[in-house]
Design a protein around this motif. Structure first.
Motif, PDB file in Angstrom:
ATOM      1  N   GLU A 149      47.156  66.530  72.702  1.00  0.00           N
ATOM      2  CA  GLU A 149      47.865  65.271  72.493  1.00  0.00           C
ATOM      3  C   GLU A 149      49.241  65.515  71.893  1.00  0.00           C
ATOM      4  O   GLU A 149      49.425  66.394  71.060  1.00  0.00           O
ATOM      5  N   ILE A 150      50.209  64.717  72.317  1.00  0.00           N
ATOM      6  CA  ILE A 150      51.551  64.796  71.733  1.00  0.00           C
ATOM      7  C   ILE A 150      52.030  63.387  71.438  1.00  0.00           C
ATOM      8  O   ILE A 150      51.725  62.459  72.181  1.00  0.00           O
ATOM      9  N   GLU A 151      52.737  63.235  70.329  1.00  0.00           N
ATOM     10  CA  GLU A 151      53.278  61.908  70.045  1.00  0.00           C
ATOM     11  C   GLU A 151      54.619  61.752  70.762  1.00  0.00           C
ATOM     12  O   GLU A 151      55.427  62.673  70.770  1.00  0.00           O
ATOM     13  N   ALA A 152      54.826  60.601  71.368  1.00  0.00           N
ATOM     14  CA  ALA A 152      56.067  60.364  72.104  1.00  0.00           C
ATOM     15  C   ALA A 152      56.382  58.883  72.107  1.00  0.00           C
ATOM     16  O   ALA A 152      55.513  58.064  71.793  1.00  0.00           O
ATOM     17  N   HIS A 208      57.213  59.111  77.561  1.00  0.00           N
ATOM     18  CA  HIS A 208      56.027  58.578  76.897  1.00  0.00           C
ATOM     19  C   HIS A 208      54.917  59.632  77.021  1.00  0.00           C
ATOM     20  O   HIS A 208      55.063  60.622  77.747  1.00  0.00           O
ATOM     21  N   ARG A 209      53.802  59.362  76.389  1.00  0.00           N
ATOM     22  CA  ARG A 209      52.718  60.353  76.419  1.00  0.00           C
ATOM     23  C   ARG A 209      52.273  60.692  77.837  1.00  0.00           C
ATOM     24  O   ARG A 209      51.946  61.835  78.144  1.00  0.00           O
ATOM     25  N   ASP A 210      52.259  59.698  78.734  1.00  0.00           N
ATOM     26  CA  ASP A 210      51.790  59.986  80.102  1.00  0.00           C
ATOM     27  C   ASP A 210      52.680  60.983  80.833  1.00  0.00           C
ATOM     28  O   ASP A 210      52.221  61.686  81.721  1.00  0.00           O
ATOM     29  N   ILE A 266      47.026  56.807  79.862  1.00  0.00           N
ATOM     30  CA  ILE A 266      47.646  55.489  79.622  1.00  0.00           C
ATOM     31  C   ILE A 266      46.719  54.496  78.893  1.00  0.00           C
ATOM     32  O   ILE A 266      47.170  53.851  77.934  1.00  0.00           O
ATOM     33  N   PRO A 267      45.454  54.370  79.277  1.00  0.00           N
ATOM     34  CA  PRO A 267      44.606  53.397  78.562  1.00  0.00           C
ATOM     35  C   PRO A 267      44.480  53.701  77.067  1.00  0.00           C
ATOM     36  O   PRO A 267      44.223  52.802  76.268  1.00  0.00           O
ATOM     37  N   GLU A 268      44.683  54.963  76.693  1.00  0.00           N
ATOM     38  CA  GLU A 268      44.533  55.345  75.278  1.00  0.00           C
ATOM     39  C   GLU A 268      45.799  55.134  74.452  1.00  0.00           C
ATOM     40  O   GLU A 268      45.770  55.237  73.224  1.00  0.00           O
ATOM     41  N   ILE A 269      46.935  54.903  75.140  1.00  0.00           N
ATOM     42  CA  ILE A 269      48.190  54.785  74.384  1.00  0.00           C
ATOM     43  C   ILE A 269      48.221  53.456  73.649  1.00  0.00           C
ATOM     44  O   ILE A 269      48.077  52.401  74.242  1.00  0.00           O
ATOM     45  N   LYS A 270      48.408  53.570  72.313  1.00  0.00           N
ATOM     46  CA  LYS A 270      48.474  52.336  71.513  1.00  0.00           C
ATOM     47  C   LYS A 270      49.917  51.840  71.538  1.00  0.00           C
ATOM     48  O   LYS A 270      50.846  52.611  71.334  1.00  0.00           O
ATOM     49  N   SER A 271      50.076  50.540  71.760  1.00  0.00           N
ATOM     50  CA  SER A 271      51.448  50.039  71.718  1.00  0.00           C
ATOM     51  C   SER A 271      51.775  49.678  70.268  1.00  0.00           C
ATOM     52  O   SER A 271      50.931  49.176  69.525  1.00  0.00           O
TER      53      SER A 271
END
Lengths: 454, 537
Positions: free
Chosen positions: B38-41, B374-376, B384-389
């Motif tokens: 995982e990477i933060e972006a 972005h992370r994707d 994408i479903p896991e990315i928190k907005s």
């Protein structure tokens, strides 16, 4: 090229098309880079800082370092106090400059962030300095931003700590290249006078290749020198738009008399610079300088038939254009259109006075744009265009010889290292103008008229 | 030299604690054993950090909208934003009628103090009127800059009124620079408006010929799109529109007729790609036309999608012809480049795309990252479903489209789609990380401090990035290649582009200028005979 630009001029008031100016913060960033070990800081959105760094880098082809407050929507609503405090802390911890020079943007100005009180409440490490200038993008131009930052340096730093003024001159060189600042320093040094040139981007933005990168190169006006500028005998403000405010501030704050001169482009303006130095410091002009002047005049007379009587359109920053117009007149050339994007009645007044003296009528315009300049040229064609890189579109559209002088020059190199000021710079300008005109004559000559010697 | 977690920790220790905690999440050392990393972006850059990022305005007007050549793009604000986005990105364009190409012009309302105080709507309306009178464009865009949002100028209302007055579309983009955390917010805003107002506004109901495609996220920097189109046309494709390099408003209106959408830059245009699929049933295929292998793979995947034996054969013919022509040339350049290492830090796709081309030249990319992804873009779209907005991304509205009742048409059957998805990246992008080797470093929003530190440790032979760090790196004696502007060269895409890139990279390595950095008097003692004597005595 620019095919939608017609000869017919429609009066416009909705804004500018092909601007001949940009916004204040880039000028403030450039000025701040002229302080030794200074990191300019842009208080606004990231994009401002990014755009300014990109544009300055393209012009100087050297690293342009600056940090940003990285505003988000939240900061825009609640103000940028927290952003700036965080930035100040991070900048000193990570990048370790001696001084941070903050400039504002249209965003933080519209919000109304009170920079001095934020600085007061920020954590600033012992011995480090933070200064600021208000540079709203919706006032003036990049030249105004330069002027405001230089004034800010004086407001924050200049001091008087001697009773009698020292035998030294402050020179505020204006928004010119490091190569020009270097040349101005050389001239004052040959005169045997101690000087404080501020800001001074030589040695910062024309730093040598050594195989090692250093964030703060050797050049730049030292903080001690800026402090000491309050003790100087006189301040020479070269170019009223970029330099006068700082000189007036030195007068107000430290009682240093101010002499306002043109940017020393061309023989007359350089003579005036030297005359001012002679007058204030009782110095003889050394032969070395007299020789340079003699060489310049030798070239001017020997080559006058290359350029005499040619018509010229000149655009760019006001201080540069004013001095350049004077020099063009000294060469026997005829300015036909003279334009700056920077607003200011003083520009039109000064140019018109010169033209009146020379008995020449021309279009003179402050707060103009390049669409207008192009249309003026279509209505009254010229032999030569002088200006910054953005002139290349007009030059191509109208098939004009084009000499690049000013800021920014994005499509040619080396210009930032070599002066256009002083006698040496004046020689260089003749070389550029002559070459442009002669190249064109060669290009257009029929075989039977193609000359070996010109 | 490789880097490990301990060394990384040492680098980050220079940061204040908060910054360290933040930046740690943006840096990943590839460890294949760990599986998905995982990477933060797409989160805020901390104030004071010297970032390469720009703003929403740059992403909207500068990247996506600005290249549309037959529109006049008005920037509403003080002069700077228009000025800096004028002619600086190298998105080339040509028009049969030069009066329908406005890219050499720059339009700014040049807001003054009084406009900030009393509002700038009138001035903007005036500017639109003047532009219509002088330039007669087919459509106009109006992009907002920071102060516009704050003083409350209603761009949408001004645009709407102007549309009524002039009978042409006037698009309002509320892309104030402070929105979001980078250019990425601006891409999204641009995608929404173009989808809502322009795409589908054309009258065409059917593609004029077989194999009609759109190329999305291709900006024709240095002529990239022209090289890609040369090859595609040769194979038999019909390009409906390019978004947005050398793109036009007229063509964009009919983007709905394509049978397939190609996605080159995933980050800047994936929103439109997805919406085109929902609204018109047009699938999108992730392509990469940077590098020979990637270009070939993309061409083969396209042929697979259409599944026509004739097209497949023609594709192979063109590939064979092009590779036969350029492979010997590439081999020559490879001799120069082989064994070298690179850093590759670009915007939102090129940080990934260029790794393949580097590899073909024998150059290994040991550190890579994106400025505004972005992370994707790193981890693949499955994430994408896991990315928190967060608050910043929530401020950018999502446009929700529904199938167009008249024009929605399944381009291929569900079964075929499912089958194809197993073989080709249809509607999918697997991201950068999975292509990177063990021990290599992935850095999101790389900043100046980290650039210096990573270079000291990893000592790359070439640094591929942008203009802001180019000369920093070159001062260290390391060649730097601008991959935003290609150092005013290009094209770099497709077959001819690969050769041009190889030539330019080789030039960077072989330029004799690097040999003069150390003056001769610093290399050896000048009077070595005497020194011996002195020592003897």
């Amino acid at each position: 090229m620019l095919d939608s630009t017609s000869k017919q001029i429609v009066k416009r008031s909705g804004g500018v098309i092909n601007p001949a100016k940009t916004c204040q913060p880039i000028g403030a960033m450039y000025a701040a880079l002229g302080i030794h070990k200074c990191l300019p800081h842009s208080h606004g959105s990231q994009g401002c800082c990014s755009y300014h760094r990109m544009h300055l880098t393209r012009h100087f082809r050297d690293p342009i370092m600056a940090s940003t407050s990285s505003f988000t929507e939240g900061a825009s609503v609640f103000g940028g106090v927290a952003n700036l405090k965080t930035a100040i802390k991070n900048v000193f911890t990570i990048y370790d400059p001696d001084i941070m020079a903050i400039h504002t943007t249209c965003l933080s100005e519209t919000i109304g962030d009170d920079i001095p009180s934020i600085i007061k409440s920020a954590e600033i490490p012992e011995g480090k300095l933070v200064i600021h200038a208000n540079t709203p993008s919706y006032v003036g131009s990049h030249v105004t931003g330069f002027s405001n930052m230089v004034k800010g340096m004086i407001t924050y730093l200049a001091e008087v700590d001697v009773e009698e003024k020292k035998q030294q001159v402050n020179v505020i060189p204006g928004f010119v290249n490091p190569g020009d600042m270097r040349e101005i320093k050389r001239i004052v040094k040959i005169m045997g006078i101690d000087s404080i040139v501020l800001p001074d981007t030589s040695g910062v933005l024309d730093a040598p290749m050594t195989g090692e990168y250093t964030m703060y190169p050797r050049g730049g006006t030292k903080i001690e020198e800026i402090k000491d500028s309050g003790n100087s005998l006189v301040t020479l403000a070269l170019g009223s738009f970029a330099s006068s405010d700082a000189a007036k501030e030195l007068k107000r704050k430290c009682n240093v008399p101010e002499v306002s001169l043109k940017t020393p482009i061309g023989v007359k303006a350089t003579d005036e610079l030297i005359m001012s130095l002679i007058k204030k410091f009782n110095k003889e002009v050394p032969y070395e300088l007299e020789e340079e002047r003699g060489q310049l005049v030798d070239i001017m007379t020997d080559t006058h038939f290359h350029f005499h009587g040619k018509t010229v359109a000149i655009f760019g920053d006001p201080d540069i254009v004013i001095a350049l117009t004077e020099y063009i007149l000294s060469l026997g050339m005829i300015p036909v259109h003279v334009l700056t994007g920077t607003p200011g009645g003083a520009f039109e007044k000064e140019i018109k006075a010169m033209l009146l003296e020379a008995g020449i009528r021309a279009n003179v315009k402050a707060a103009g744009d390049l669409m207008e300049l192009h249309q003026l040229i279509k209505n009254k064609p010229v032999d030569l265009l002088i200006g910054n890189t953005y002139g290349k579109y007009i030059a191509r559209a109208e098939d004009l010889p084009f000499v690049r002088i000013g800021f920014p020059i994005l499509d040619r190199s080396v210009h930032s290292y070599l002066p256009v000021v002083g006698y040496k710079g004046a020689m260089r300008i003749i070389e550029m103008i002559s070459n442009a005109l002669l190249e064109r004559a060669d290009r257009d000559a029929a075989d039977e008229d193609f000359e070996l010697v010109m | 030299m490789a880097i490990d977690e301990k060394m990384l920790e040492q680098i980050l220790n220079k940061y204040p604690a908060k910054v360290k905690r933040n930046r740690k999440k943006h840096i990943v050392i590839r460890d294949i054993e760990k599986g998905a990393q995982e990477i933060e972006a797409n989160t805020r850059t901390i104030p004071g950090i010297i970032t390469n990022r720009g703003c929403a305005f740059a992403g909207c007007k500068g990247v996506v909208v600005g290249p549309l050549k037959d529109m006049v793009h008005i920037v509403h604000g003080p002069v700077g934003c228009a000025y800096y986005s004028w002619g600086t990105r190298r998105n080339k364009a040509k028009s049969e009628n030069p009066k329908e190409n406005f890219l050499n012009y720059c339009f700014s309302t040049d807001m003054q103090e009084s406009d900030i105080v009393f509002g700038g709507e009138k001035k903007l309306a005036k500017m639109i009127d003047e532009v219509v009178e002088i330039f007669h464009p087919k459509a106009i865009s109006v992009s907002a800059t920071c102060p516009v949002g704050l003083i409350g100028d209603d761009l949408v209302a001004v645009a709407k009124a102007a549309e009524k007055r002039h009978g042409i579309q006037v698009l309002a983009f509320n892309c104030e620079g402070y929105k979001g955390v980078s250019q990425s917010a601006g891409h999204h805003i641009a995608n929404n408006i173009l989808m809502e107002k322009v795409i589908g506004a054309g009258n065409l109901e059917e593609a004029p010929s077989k194999y009609s495609i759109n190329i999305l996220g291709e900006y024709n920097i240095g002529g990239d799109s022209w090289e890609i189109e040369r090859v595609l046309k040769d194979i038999g494709y019909h390009v409906v529109t390019v978004m947005t390099g050398d793109g036009s408003y007229e063509e964009l209106k009919n983007a709905h007729i394509a049978e397939l959408n190609l996605v080159q830059c995933h980050r800047s245009i994936n929103y439109i790609a997805e919406m085109l699929e929902i609204k018109y049933g047009t699938p999108w295929l992730k392509v990469n036309f940077i590098g020979i292998e990637n270009t070939i793979k993309s061409l083969r995947n396209m042929a697979q999608y259409f599944g026509d034996p004739e097209l497949i054969q023609k594709t192979e013919e063109v590939i064979a012809r092009e590779t036969a022509r350029i492979e010997p040339v590439m081999a020559q350049y490879k001799k120069i480049c082989e064994g070298k290492t690179a850093f590759c830090f670009v915007g939102g796709s090129r940080g990934h795309h260029y790794q393949g081309l580097f590899a073909e030249l024998g150059v290994e990319t040991i550190l890579a990252g994106y400025e505004f992804a972005h992370r994707d873009d790193y981890e693949g779209r499955d994430i994408i479903p896991e990315i928190k907005s967060d608050a910043d991304s929530k401020n950018i509205p999502d446009l929700h489209v529904t199938p167009d009742q008249r024009r929605y048409r399944l381009k291929i059957s569900d079964e075929k789609m499912a089958e194809l998805k197993k073989r080709i990246p249809l509607g999918n992008y697997k991201g950068m990380i999975s292509d990177m080797k063990d021990g290599h470093v992935i850095v999101d929003d790389l900043n100046h401090f980290e650039t210096e530190e990573f270079i000291k440790i990893l000592k790359p032979d070439i640094f591929a990035s942008g203009i802001k760090d180019k000369y920093v790196v070159q001062k260290m004696g390391i060649p730097s290649k601008q991959l935003h502007s290609y150092d005013y060269s290009g094209p770099y895409a497709g077959f001819n582009g690969a050769v041009k890139f190889a030539e330019d990279i080789s030039m960077a390595f072989t330029s004799p200028t690097w040999n003069f950095i150390t003056p001769p008097w610093k290399n050896k003692p000048l009077l070595d005979g005497k020194i011996v004597d002195e020592e003897a005595s």
